[in-house]
Write an enzyme that holds these catalytic residues in place. Structure first.
Site, PDB file in Angstrom:
ATOM      1  N   HIS A 129       0.860  -1.183   0.000  1.00 29.33           N
ATOM      2  CA  HIS A 129       0.000   0.000   0.000  1.00 29.33           C
ATOM      3  C   HIS A 129       0.899   1.237   0.000  1.00 29.33           C
ATOM      4  O   HIS A 129       2.021   1.208   0.496  1.00 29.33           O
ATOM      5  CB  HIS A 129      -0.872  -0.037   1.258  1.00 29.33           C
ATOM      6  N   ASP A 206       2.151  -4.449   7.995  1.00 30.72           N
ATOM      7  CA  ASP A 206       0.961  -3.639   7.752  1.00 30.72           C
ATOM      8  C   ASP A 206      -0.246  -4.544   7.960  1.00 30.72           C
ATOM      9  O   ASP A 206      -0.585  -5.359   7.109  1.00 30.72           O
ATOM     10  CB  ASP A 206       0.999  -3.082   6.331  1.00 30.72           C
ATOM     11  N   LYS A 232     -11.446   0.155   9.954  1.00 29.28           N
ATOM     12  CA  LYS A 232     -11.567  -1.051   9.135  1.00 29.28           C
ATOM     13  C   LYS A 232     -11.974  -2.268   9.971  1.00 29.28           C
ATOM     14  O   LYS A 232     -12.038  -3.387   9.455  1.00 29.28           O
ATOM     15  CB  LYS A 232     -10.242  -1.342   8.424  1.00 29.28           C
TER      16      LYS A 232
END
Length: 413
Positions: A129, A206, A232
């Site tokens: 990302h 991550d 999230k």
């Protein structure tokens, strides 16, 4: 039958998310953009409301009752998050930030600027990302270090033979996404941690797409750092987490300066507060942190293993349904070996146009590069549509997705 062996009672869970009852032109919403942001259940909303209604105050600043109540709840939220990810060091290893990106930047600036130099290497993956890739790329430019990238195979997995060659004694940091937000690939982070540590390097995981939907134990995977976001995982926006091994955090300099993060200040110098407050300058994310702890409770009550299994089943079903037509390309590993998302393209239709047509059917997906532009370059795609699932999604909603893709096919035929 144990709770973890049971399937999810999705209809019961959906009752906690009234937003899912919204209709657009008489058609009920199908929300499949959970990799970007999940919705927030009523118990977490109630936690937020209770904070502002009954004990809203700044923390660590007042002797009065409200401040004491808020301070205790905020500190205990760190403990709860530590428990959720298996950090036995407790609150000292949990720093609250505003999101995964800020957690990445905290380590990159507080550790990277001081520890990296010419000849040093940071090893990432082609599926990173932008929060990881851009951050380490720019820190490398400032320090003279070099970024290297572990390539992906044709199936969308990491090339582990290449990883063994790329991670050397010159490597100081390995930064890897646990679950790809585009490919759905579940990376072998524990194996990568072993390789990194064999060469004296740290590993930063991550966890933005893993902590919300599967059991993650930071000590089992031996992560030196791990980052994730509350929004999230059924929590509020504006709250992120940085986990770091205590001895590493103690040796790093602060990233932000000001109030709260100091122990003593005079006109010549300052000394830093104890962990984790050393890294939480100014008024912190009080309500968000308390609400994140509530989200951890909510998810644990459901069972993280059940959540993982539910998402995997939906992803496999969506993978198979979308691949029923040769004009749909689905990216990443097979459907029975991925996280809870599928990124795909319909031949002859740009992902943005496809997303717009799906929206006309009240099906919400994301379209674009998903903050993975270099990965899309590797895939030979300018963009993709992405459907991502969570605890409240159903097979019937996947069928609605496929029907909407069929409509797009007919429209562009």
């Amino acid at each position: 039958m144990s709770k973890q062996a049971e399937t999810l009672n999705v209809e019961r869970i959906r009752e906690d998310f009234p937003i899912l009852e919204r209709e657009f032109d008489g058609t009920q919403l199908v929300y499949l953009d959970n990799a970007a942001t999940t919705h927030t259940p009523e118990p977490v909303v109630e936690t937020i409301t209770d904070y502002y209604r009954t004990y809203n105050a700044n923390v660590h600043r007042g002797i009065h009752q409200l401040s004491q109540e808020a301070s205790i709840a905020y500190e205990e939220a760190h403990d709860r998050v530590a428990e959720f990810i298996g950090a036995s060091g407790g609150r000292e290893e949990i720093v609250f930030t505003k999101n995964t990106t800020e957690s990445m930047n905290l380590v990159a600036y507080a550790w990277g600027l001081n520890e990296l130099g010419p000849g040093d290497e940071v090893v990432l993956t082609e599926m990173e990302h932008h929060a990881s890739l851009v951050t380490w790329q720019q820190i490398a430019k400032r320090t003279g270090a070099e970024c290297k990238y572990i390539p992906i195979t044709d199936e969308g997995r990491l090339d582990m033979e290449a990883a063994d060659e790329l991670i050397t004694d010159d490597t100081k940091m390995v930064s890897v996404v646990h679950v790809s937000n585009t490919l759905g690939t579940i990376n072998p982070v524990s194996e990568l941690a072993d390789v990194a540590h064999d060469h004296g390097a740290y590993i930063f995981v991550d966890g933005a797409q893993s902590v919300p939907n599967r059991p993650v134990d930071v000590e089992a995977i031996d992560a030196d750092f791990l980052a994730f976001s509350g929004h999230k995982m059924a929590g509020p926006t504006g709250i992120g987490v940085l986990y770091g091994k205590r001895h590493i955090l103690e040796g790093m300099e602060p990233y932000l300066y000001g109030g709260e993060m100091i122990l003593k200040v005079d006109f010549e110098d300052s000394t830093w507060n104890e962990l984790p407050w050393k890294y939480e300058a100014g008024t912190p994310v009080i309500c968000q942190g308390i609400a994140l702890a509530s989200a951890c409770d909510y998810l644990d009550d459901i069972g993280m293993e059940r959540i993982e299994r539910h998402e995997a089943e939906l992803a496999a079903y969506a993978y198979d349904r979308l691949r029923e037509h040769d004009d749909v390309e689905v990216y990443g590993p097979p459907g029975d070996d991925r996280g809870g998302l599928v990124a795909f393209n319909l031949e002859g239709v740009h992902a943005h146009d496809l997303s717009s047509i799906l929206n006309d059917s009240a099906v919400a997906v994301r379209a674009g590069d998903h903050c993975t532009q270099p990965l899309h370059d590797v895939l030979g795609a300018t963009a993709s549509a992405r459907a991502s699932f969570y605890i409240y999604n159903t097979r019937a909603e996947v069928d609605r997705l496929v029907e909407a893709v069929d409509d797009a096919r007919q429209l562009f035929a």
